[in-house]
Design an enzyme around this catalytic site. Structure first.
Site, mmCIF file in Angstrom:
data_model
loop_
_atom_site.group_PDB
_atom_site.id
_atom_site.type_symbol
_atom_site.label_atom_id
_atom_site.label_comp_id
_atom_site.label_asym_id
_atom_site.label_seq_id
_atom_site.Cartn_x
_atom_site.Cartn_y
_atom_site.Cartn_z
ATOM 1 N N HIS A 128 0.689 -1.359 0.062
ATOM 2 C CA HIS A 128 -0.030 0.019 0.099
ATOM 3 C C HIS A 128 0.800 1.198 -0.130
ATOM 4 O O HIS A 128 0.466 2.380 -0.358
ATOM 5 C CB HIS A 128 -1.010 -0.117 0.921
ATOM 6 N N ASP A 158 0.144 -7.623 1.357
ATOM 7 C CA ASP A 158 0.638 -6.256 1.560
ATOM 8 C C ASP A 158 1.974 -6.138 1.714
ATOM 9 O O ASP A 158 2.677 -5.621 2.329
ATOM 10 C CB ASP A 158 0.051 -5.578 2.774
ATOM 11 N N ASN A 237 5.108 4.915 9.275
ATOM 12 C CA ASN A 237 5.881 3.619 9.558
ATOM 13 C C ASN A 237 5.898 2.488 8.724
ATOM 14 O O ASN A 237 6.358 1.467 8.848
ATOM 15 C CB ASN A 237 5.354 3.422 11.216
ATOM 16 N N SER A 238 4.698 2.539 7.934
ATOM 17 C CA SER A 238 4.306 1.413 7.209
ATOM 18 C C SER A 238 5.522 0.901 6.229
ATOM 19 O O SER A 238 6.222 1.834 5.541
ATOM 20 C CB SER A 238 3.043 1.763 6.283
ATOM 21 N N GLY A 294 -7.146 -25.924 -2.468
ATOM 22 C CA GLY A 294 -8.555 -26.106 -3.478
ATOM 23 C C GLY A 294 -9.558 -26.126 -2.581
ATOM 24 O O GLY A 294 -10.748 -26.925 -3.010
ATOM 25 N N VAL A 295 -9.670 -25.553 -1.324
ATOM 26 C CA VAL A 295 -10.875 -25.191 -0.524
ATOM 27 C C VAL A 295 -11.129 -23.884 -0.329
ATOM 28 O O VAL A 295 -10.251 -23.122 -0.176
ATOM 29 C CB VAL A 295 -10.770 -26.208 0.821
ATOM 30 N N ILE A 297 -12.372 -21.536 2.900
ATOM 31 C CA ILE A 297 -12.428 -21.685 4.443
ATOM 32 C C ILE A 297 -12.851 -20.768 5.189
ATOM 33 O O ILE A 297 -12.923 -19.382 4.730
ATOM 34 C CB ILE A 297 -11.094 -22.088 5.025
#
Length: 500
Positions: A128, A158, A237-238, A294-295, A297
């Protein structure tokens, strides 16, 4: 990422001391005791306490000296551009529709932080920070400035990598986020509020935290498993490092929980094990090779624990019919994954992070609970391919017979009409569809408008009468288990508890 500095009111500190009992006469005779007498009565910190505090300060100093040379300031600018906004349905076809088309934004400037991965100029930061950059400038700790290019970025975690043309740069030392424990001291480093290099201290407040924020930045399959800390983290700070007491990087500072946009007590960092795995792919190929089982959740809930026979409400529920390798391995909708290669899994984020440490083609062993029966499944991981589906919603305005049979469970349902069946791509116009969910009812956050109710507590729901019968059989406080079809065609099992 830029921000203004707000002045903080400094609270007065009151120090309570102890003194020998004195009478009024004593005070009159000696209204102001001598300085020597005061000094003799003053509380003196025990040498051991002073040594301990100085020792901790020394550890902080050493960790900062180790890590700060590799911390950089990342400045970003972007040219003005037209932005198309979503047009609210009620505005379509009105003179106000043009207000939402092609609005022009002026040039933008922001800043963040990063840290050096390699001596030849690869730098790790947040997605970001550089997502909309037309120009990226990196400023080193010694004040040298370099134009940088974005090597690659991953909205799902991110994480981003930028590159500058430089040699013999100081490199950050990598740590191991898996060894962190709640309560461990950590330091957050970066360039908050354009103040220059800054170090703050705190502890690890929690691990494996999910915030539901990645989707705002274009993530299609967000993976959130943050380290939570009370070390002060502010805008700017990111992308900077979160380090341990040896100065080793154990996370990337990414977000704060704040009603004001400034530090309010909690910050969040991407674990370095995950970030480094992503960075390696970005540097090598410019994109992330993300493995998948492949699920689909979701986190297990207390209601899930009761329905699925779990010893505790931990694990990741397989919420739709498995596909690909997961189906071949024998997984089913309603299975709960509680371990990967012998390591316990507490939630969906933990499962995604554990899988992300592997690569497509690797084999993993899953510990699964199927309605109380514990079993294992070996799955060969496939590579995730982004796919977008257009979700259609049912239009209940065309419903002929409205049924509120589900109202005691916190929702209103209507029969599926031919128009609704066509909108939802159903093979037949039968069954019931959720038209409205009470935001304060039992099904809030579980059901949503447009879901077709297939089964309730094992009973097939073919029409409104079947829903009324199933709903009337639910006792107050009982767990309700529903098989539902989403507007995009996926099917899932959802569980919640009826209100008393």
């Amino acid at each position: 990422m830029n921000g203004t500095v707000r002045k903080l009111a400094m609270p007065a500190v009151l120090v309570a001391g102890t003194a020998a009992a004195m009478t009024t006469a004593d005070i009159v005779r000696d209204p102001l005791p001598s300085l020597d007498a005061q000094a003799s009565r003053a509380a003196v910190a025990p040498p051991a306490a002073v040594a301990t505090a100085e020792g901790l300060s020394g550890v902080f100093r050493a960790a900062s000296r180790t890590a700060l040379p590799a911390v950089v300031h990342v400045r970003v600018s972007s040219a003005g551009r037209s932005v198309s906004m979503n047009i609210p349905p009620e505005m379509r076809g009105t003179p106000f529709e043009d207000m939402f088309r092609g609005q022009r934004m002026g040039p933008q400037a922001s800043s963040g932080s990063g840290f050096i991965l390699s001596a030849d100029g690869y730098i790790l930061t947040n997605n970001h920070v550089v997502a909309n950059a037309d120009r990226v400038t990196v400023i080193l700790g010694d004040k040298r400035e370099f134009d940088a290019r974005v090597v690659g970025r991953d909205p799902n975690t991110d994480v981003a990598v930028v590159k500058i043309d430089a040699r013999n740069l100081p490199v950050a030392r990598m740590g191991d986020a898996e060894r962190l424990e709640v309560g461990d001291w950590v330091l957050a480093l970066g360039y908050p509020l354009d103040l220059g290099q800054t170090t703050t201290a705190g502890i690890v407040s929690a691990k494996g935290r999910s915030l539901g924020i990645m989707g705002r930045n274009g993530a299609e399959a967000p993976l959130e498993h943050f380290i939570q800390t009370d070390a002060a983290i502010n805008p700017g700070n990111s992308g900077g490092p979160l380090v341990d007491l040896q100065g080793n990087v154990i996370g990337i500072n990414s977000a704060i929980a704040s009603p004001t946009g400034y530090y309010s007590g909690y910050g969040f960092a991407v674990p370095i094990n995950l970030a480094r795995r992503v960075a390696d792919d970005l540097i090598k190929d410019g994109r992330v090779h993300r493995p998948m089982i492949g699920v689909e959740i979701r986190d297990a809930s207390p209601a899930d624990a009761e329905v699925f026979g779990l010893p505790s409400p931990d694990g990741a529920v397989v919420s739709t019919e498995p596909r690909g390798a997961a189906r071949e391995a024998g997984l089913r909708m309603g299975d709960v994954i509680v371990g990967v290669d012998g390591v316990a899994i507490r939630d969906a984020g933990g499962l995604m992070e554990a899988v992300m440490r592997r690569r497509p083609g690797d084999r993993v062993t899953l510990d699964v609970i199927r309605y109380g029966d514990r079993r294992r499944a070996e799955v060969r991981l496939q590579e995730y391919q982004a796919e977008r589906t257009a979700a259609a919603e049912a239009d209940d305005d065309d419903a002929r017979d409205v049924s509120d049979a589900g109202s005691k469970l916190g929702f209103r349902a209507v029969p599926v009409t031919p128009d609704i069946a066509q909108e939802l791509r159903l093979p037949r116009a039968e069954g019931v569809v959720v038209a409205e969910v009470d935001p304060s009812g039992a099904a809030a956050g579980v059901l949503s408008r447009g879901m077709v109710i297939r089964r309730v507590n094992g009973r097939e729901i073919a029409d409104a009468a079947a829903l009324r019968t199933a709903a009337s059989a639910v006792r107050p406080g009982q767990v309700v288990s529903m098989q539902v079809r989403f507007p995009d065609g996926r099917e899932s099992i959802v569980n919640f508890r009826a209100r008393n």
